[in-house]
Scaffold this active site. Structure first.
Site, PDB file in Angstrom:
ATOM      1  CG  ASP A  37      -0.100   0.182   2.566  1.00 23.91           C
ATOM      2  OD1 ASP A  37      -1.218  -0.587   3.248  1.00 23.91           O
ATOM      3  OD2 ASP A  37       0.899   0.743   2.270  1.00 23.91           O
ATOM      4  CE  LYS A  59      -6.250   0.422   2.054  1.00 22.47           C
ATOM      5  NZ  LYS A  59      -7.611  -0.782   2.903  1.00 22.47           N
ATOM      6  CG  MET A 174      -5.392   7.260   9.234  1.00 23.63           C
ATOM      7  SD  MET A 174      -6.321   5.388   9.062  1.00 23.63           S
ATOM      8  CE  MET A 174      -6.988   5.002  11.051  1.00 23.63           C
TER       9      MET A 174
END
Length: 502
Positions: A37, A59, A174
């Site tokens: 990723d 992602k 995040m």
């Protein structure tokens, strides 16, 4: 009997290559398929074996190269095919990495799997920012949560009331896109607006950057500085320790983005030295080494090396190509005979030592002209000399030795061609983010770099390893800002430090 496959869910660590576990490295090295990723260090791709299928499924919050359900199906399918599959995930696969979901899919499919933990950015990020997430003077409790949801929505699963009242340090990832809402929720549920908070983006890498504020001010600070993800946030009084123990951001080249254009195999030495000094190193190999066009001619010369009085090596690549070919023919080093060995530069000498071969002649200046000058102290008239060199190169050594009466044969060991792969997206990063310095270690790196047609970044300079490279840069219209006095990697690093005054 068909081979049984296995899938390894591997934590790639927070970004610094030195923080990847030995087990993770082992898994990558024998993987048949590597599914990786966007948060995995691109350097890890170098560890794969030839023929490994590399699949990018990176992602971001609003950009999925492959949806999660398709990733699940992919790793199950490849494992059922009898492959050794490595699913490489940034940080730790089980800390907000959806590793649990992927493991469940593998278990339900009845295929073998293994989970390899990694160092999470929730711990490593604050550490590199100089923030201890636990500290006797401040706290004895640590809470980690994700900010990857809207805290104002009615169905939020995050209990901000409990978080705000909980003692100790809070760490979240995040959450940059929702930073203002998160901070407002903390204050709304009783947290002191003056509580310290720090955010670190691209933690542990050369692009590492930290900002500080309070729950009341950090959102404005982040917006003003255009601070973006991926980032880890730390809330609590432990942030105050950063003033005393910040270390990563105090290294001499911190904040400088430097492009390394050497081949993928050779870039490591220069990249490592610059990274250890704190630079944000971007490896953008513009050339790669391939076999010579006349492979049979090369093999014949290698097999007759014992007939020569001198072997001359002009580069580490020549040494590798020559001795790899030699030992594919012979299993005894004594078959080389007793030729004397000459080399240009300590890098070439170092490569010779890897094959347990000494060097009889090394010039004071690490260029072809220096080697010719050094040979003037030797009596080589009527002696046979093999010059191991690339397909396209200057004839300075061969012509110079012939002028002294030597019988010279050129042994073309390899050729330099344009690198066509860019698995880490280095070209796009240079175009978008620019750089402070681009390093050139040969005329061919300069020529192939400019052949890419990348606009020269604003306020960026070129650094040269030596006069031949400098001349090529001048001819290409980009004179170097400096040239290394000692024409090797340590000399180039020293020149970079001197130019940047660090």
């Amino acid at each position: 009997m068909s081979k049984k496959g296995i899938c390894y869910l591997v934590g790639a660590g927070p970004g610094d290559l030195g923080l990847v576990t030995l087990r993770a490295k082992e898994c990558i090295e024998f993987a048949d398929v590597l599914v990786y990723d966007a948060l995995s260090s691109g350097e890890l791709l170098k560890w794969t074996k030839p023929g490994c299928e590399k699949i990018y499924v990176g992602k971001r919050a609003k950009d999925h190269a492959l949806p999660q359900d398709q990733i699940n199906a992919l790793i199950v399918q490849r494992t059922k095919e009898g492959k050794s599959v490595v699913r490489l995930k940034g940080g730790d696969p089980m800390i907000f990495g959806r590793g649990g979901e992927e493991a469940a899919e593998l278990a339900e499919a009845g295929v073998a799997f293994e989970i390899v933990p990694g160092i999470s950015s929730t711990i490593a990020g604050p550490c590199y920012a100089g923030i201890p997430v636990t500290h006797r003077d401040h706290c004895s409790q640590l809470t980690i949560f994700t900010g990857h949801e809207d805290p104002t929505k009615g169905e939020s699963s995050i209990d901000y009331e409990s978080l705000a009242k909980a003692p100790g340090t809070k760490v979240f990832v995040m959450g940059v896109a929702r930073l203002r809402e998160i901070c407002e929720q903390f204050v709304k549920h009783g947290a002191d607006p003056a509580t310290p908070i720090a955010l670190t983006r691209w933690a542990t890498t050369g692009a590492h950057r930290t900002i500080e504020g309070t729950l009341a001010t950090i959102a404005d600070i982040a917006e003003k500085q255009n601070f973006s993800s991926p980032a880890v946030a730390v809330i609590g009084n432990v942030v105050k320790e950063r003033a005393k123990i910040s270390w990563f951001e105090k290294r001499p080249l911190f904040g400088k983005r430097i492009i390394v254009t050497r081949t993928r195999e050779q870039a490591g030495t220069l990249s490592k030295e610059l990274s250890q000094l704190g630079a944000d190193v971007v490896e953008l190999p513009v050339i790669r080494i391939e076999d010579p066009v006349d492979k049979l001619g090369f093999a014949e010369l290698v097999s007759s090396a014992h007939e020569y009085d001198w072997l001359v090596f002009t580069s580490p690549n020549g040494v590798s190509r020559f001795f790899d070919a030699f030992f594919s023919i012979h299993d005894d080093a004594r078959c080389l005979g007793k030729p004397k060995i000459a080399a240009i530069g300590p890098g070439t000498v170092k490569k010779l030592r890897e094959y347990h071969i000494g060097c009889d002649l090394l010039p004071e200046t690490f260029v072809a002209e220096g080697l010719v000058e050094a040979f003037k102290k030797e009596d080589i008239e009527n002696l046979t000399v093999m010059v191991v060199k690339p397909e396209v190169s200057r004839d300075v050594v061969s012509m110079g030795l012939q002028a002294m009466g030597a019988i010279v044969d050129d042994c073309i060991a390899y050729r330099t061609v344009a690198e066509t792969e860019d698995p880490t997206g280095a070209v796009a990063r240079l175009r978008e983010e620019g750089a402070d310095l681009i390093t050139f270690t040969s005329a061919s790196t300069a020529e192939h770099f400019f052949a890419l047609g990348i606009p020269w970044p604003e306020h960026c300079v070129a650094g040269s390893i030596g006069p031949v490279t400098s001349q090529a840069l001048v001819e290409l219209g980009q004179p170097p800002a400096f040239e290394a006095k000692q024409h090797d990697i340590p000399g180039l690093v020293k020149a970079i430090r001197h130019y940047l005054k660090v």
